[in-house]
Design a protein around this motif. Structure first.
Motif, PDB file in Angstrom:
ATOM      1  N   GLU A 127     101.453 107.596 -17.691  1.00  0.00           N
ATOM      2  CA  GLU A 127     102.379 107.641 -18.842  1.00  0.00           C
ATOM      3  C   GLU A 127     102.440 109.041 -19.441  1.00  0.00           C
ATOM      4  OE1 GLU A 127     100.998 104.890 -21.812  1.00  0.00           O
ATOM      5  OE2 GLU A 127     100.949 103.238 -20.358  1.00  0.00           O
ATOM      6  N   ASP A 128     101.334 109.801 -19.289  1.00  0.00           N
ATOM      7  CA  ASP A 128     101.208 111.071 -20.009  1.00  0.00           C
ATOM      8  C   ASP A 128     101.336 112.306 -19.128  1.00  0.00           C
ATOM      9  OD1 ASP A 128     100.473 109.684 -22.410  1.00  0.00           O
ATOM     10  OD2 ASP A 128      98.507 109.354 -21.551  1.00  0.00           O
ATOM     11  N   CYS A 129     101.402 112.121 -17.808  1.00  0.00           N
ATOM     12  CA  CYS A 129     101.273 113.319 -16.963  1.00  0.00           C
ATOM     13  C   CYS A 129     102.578 113.707 -16.278  1.00  0.00           C
ATOM     14  CB  CYS A 129     100.176 113.117 -15.929  1.00  0.00           C
ATOM     15  SG  CYS A 129     100.607 112.039 -14.571  1.00  0.00           S
ATOM     16  N   ALA A 130     102.644 114.999 -15.889  1.00  0.00           N
ATOM     17  CA  ALA A 130     103.759 115.470 -15.066  1.00  0.00           C
ATOM     18  C   ALA A 130     103.331 115.467 -13.600  1.00  0.00           C
ATOM     19  CB  ALA A 130     104.156 116.875 -15.514  1.00  0.00           C
ATOM     20  N   VAL A 131     102.062 115.826 -13.360  1.00  0.00           N
ATOM     21  CA  VAL A 131     101.531 115.855 -11.986  1.00  0.00           C
ATOM     22  C   VAL A 131     100.585 114.660 -11.823  1.00  0.00           C
ATOM     23  CG1 VAL A 131     100.176 117.198 -10.302  1.00  0.00           C
ATOM     24  CG2 VAL A 131     101.602 118.393 -12.001  1.00  0.00           C
ATOM     25  N   THR A 132     100.886 113.798 -10.872  1.00  0.00           N
ATOM     26  CA  THR A 132      99.978 112.683 -10.572  1.00  0.00           C
ATOM     27  C   THR A 132      98.727 113.263  -9.920  1.00  0.00           C
ATOM     28  OG1 THR A 132     101.848 111.215 -10.225  1.00  0.00           O
ATOM     29  CG2 THR A 132      99.791 110.541  -9.199  1.00  0.00           C
ATOM     30  N   PRO A 133      97.525 112.740 -10.249  1.00  0.00           N
ATOM     31  CA  PRO A 133      96.311 113.280  -9.602  1.00  0.00           C
ATOM     32  C   PRO A 133      96.452 113.265  -8.073  1.00  0.00           C
ATOM     33  CG  PRO A 133      95.740 111.673 -11.297  1.00  0.00           C
ATOM     34  CD  PRO A 133      97.229 111.659 -11.179  1.00  0.00           C
ATOM     35  N   HIS A 134      95.929 114.312  -7.448  1.00  0.00           N
ATOM     36  CA  HIS A 134      95.975 114.367  -5.985  1.00  0.00           C
ATOM     37  C   HIS A 134      94.880 113.499  -5.364  1.00  0.00           C
ATOM     38  CE1 HIS A 134      97.934 118.290  -7.116  1.00  0.00           C
ATOM     39  NE2 HIS A 134      98.848 117.692  -6.386  1.00  0.00           N
ATOM     40  N   VAL A 135      93.782 113.331  -6.118  1.00  0.00           N
ATOM     41  CA  VAL A 135      92.600 112.645  -5.577  1.00  0.00           C
ATOM     42  C   VAL A 135      91.968 111.795  -6.678  1.00  0.00           C
ATOM     43  CG1 VAL A 135      90.207 113.074  -4.763  1.00  0.00           C
ATOM     44  CG2 VAL A 135      92.071 114.497  -3.888  1.00  0.00           C
ATOM     45  N   ASN A 136      91.389 110.660  -6.284  1.00  0.00           N
ATOM     46  CA  ASN A 136      90.482 109.918  -7.169  1.00  0.00           C
ATOM     47  C   ASN A 136      89.174 109.762  -6.403  1.00  0.00           C
ATOM     48  OD1 ASN A 136      89.430 108.374  -9.270  1.00  0.00           O
ATOM     49  ND2 ASN A 136      90.521 106.490  -8.696  1.00  0.00           N
ATOM     50  N   GLN A 137      88.079 110.294  -6.964  1.00  0.00           N
ATOM     51  CA  GLN A 137      86.772 110.210  -6.288  1.00  0.00           C
ATOM     52  C   GLN A 137      85.961 109.083  -6.923  1.00  0.00           C
ATOM     53  OE1 GLN A 137      82.841 112.693  -6.519  1.00  0.00           O
ATOM     54  NE2 GLN A 137      84.245 113.875  -5.252  1.00  0.00           N
TER      55      GLN A 137
END
Ligand SMILES: NC(=O)c1ccc[n+]([C@@H]2O[C@H](COP(=O)([O-])OP(=O)(O)OC[C@H]3O[C@@H](n4cnc5c(N)ncnc54)[C@H](OP(=O)(O)O)[C@@H]3O)[C@@H](O)[C@H]2O)c1
Length: 285
Positions: free
Chosen positions: A163-173
């Motif tokens: 909801e708040d970001c322009a770039v979606t995270p590239h990775v979730n660790q």
């Protein structure tokens, strides 16, 4: 997939065109740090991906090991993480530059928000994560961080961030081993082109004595650690086993010359019992 060192280690493509070697070397404050083991991993085992964090307290030590190994910066993938004491817009940018300095690098390949919990009185977790992420996006735009991501984020945290970001995270660790296979989260990440990276692939050693894993190791003429690492990789998970012992790192890297049959992958998939070996799930809200 291109090769990322470690005798045939493939590279997993990220949404931004970069590629992370599917096998990396973990480091952490728990269980100690070994300079010689890191140098051995880089020089003798072809490791080109190192996972660390400010929290682990070994970024400066890694600078020395990388220098001694002679491996060029551009041939390495370095991930480090932002600790919650540095969350917030200004603090995040400062903490990132300090990590770069300790590591002796001008850029990070991947910078992760270490935990979804923010511990900032008077502000909601969502608010602090959003501010922090704005700084991460700026670091990404400037090229200081070539990819940005999160760690230990559940679907609810990722949805809020969206909801708040322009770039979606590239990775979730996230924690990932035979006893902890959060498939719903893996599927969610894949549906959003977020690469899933798994930590504690050996369940901190707990998986290595499990009778089914020991039996599979015998069947394949491999070690239990190799079975766990290979299983993560065959499930498409970027994996970062840690060892402070050179011979174990060597062993953990020899996972690209055999394949576990789909039936045996299913046996390992069926071992999920929901246990966490790294943290108490009640800590994440
Ligand atoms: N994002 C996060 O919140 C988070 C949390 C935890 C971990 N991590 C990352 O994930 C990495 C890996 O996790 P981890 O270190 O907690 O757990 P792990 O890799 O599952 O297990 C490490 C343990 O297994 C032993 N070991 C390694 N290779 C072995 C082998 N071939 N045979 C027998 N024992 C072996 C190591 O001991 P020796 O050193 O004595 O070999 C160590 O005690 C960390 O280093 C860190 O980079 C991230």
């Amino acid at each position: 997939m291109a090769c990322g060192g470690a005798d045939g280690c493939p590279v997993v493509p990220l949404r931004n065109g970069r590629g992370v070697p599917v096998l990396g070397l973990g480091t952490s404050h728990r269980g100690g740090y070994s300079h010689d083991a890191v140098v051995h991993a880089l020089r003798q085992c072809g490791i080109r991906h190192i996972d660390t964090a400010k929290r682990y307290g070994c970024e400066s030590l890694l600078q020395k090991a990388i220098k001694e190994s002679g491996v060029k910066r551009e041939d390495l993938w370095i991930t480090t993480k932002l600790w919650h004491s540095d969350y917030g817009y200004e603090n995040t940018k400062k903490a990132c530059m300090e990590s770069c300095e300790r590591l002796g690098v001008e850029y990070l390949d991947l910078y992760l928000i270490h935990w979804p919990d923010t511990h900032v009185p008077g502000k909601s977790n969502q608010e602090v994560r959003a501010e922090t992420w704005r700084a991460m996006e700026e670091l990404y735009e400037k090229g200081v961080c070539r990819s940005i991501g999160v760690s230990n984020f559940l679907i609810s945290h990722l949805e809020q961030l969206q909801e708040d970001c322009a770039v979606t995270p590239h990775v979730n660790q996230v924690e990932y081993h035979p006893f902890q296979r959060p498939q719903e989260l893996v599927d969610y990440c894949r549906s959003r082109e977020i690469v899933f990276e798994g930590y504690c692939p050996l369940a901190k050693g707990e998986a290595l004595t499990h009778p089914s894993i020991v039996q599979l190791a015998k069947k394949y003429g491999r070690t239990p650690a190799q079975i766990c690492i290979r299983w993560s990789i065959q499930n498409g998970i970027v994996t970062i086993p840690k060892s402070t012992r050179a011979e174990r790192i060597q062993e953990n890297c020899k996972v690209f010359d055999f394949t576990i049959t789909q039936d045996d992958v299913e046996i390992l998939n069926g071992m999920h019992d929901g246990r966490h070996v790294s943290w108490d799930p009640s800590l994440i809200v």
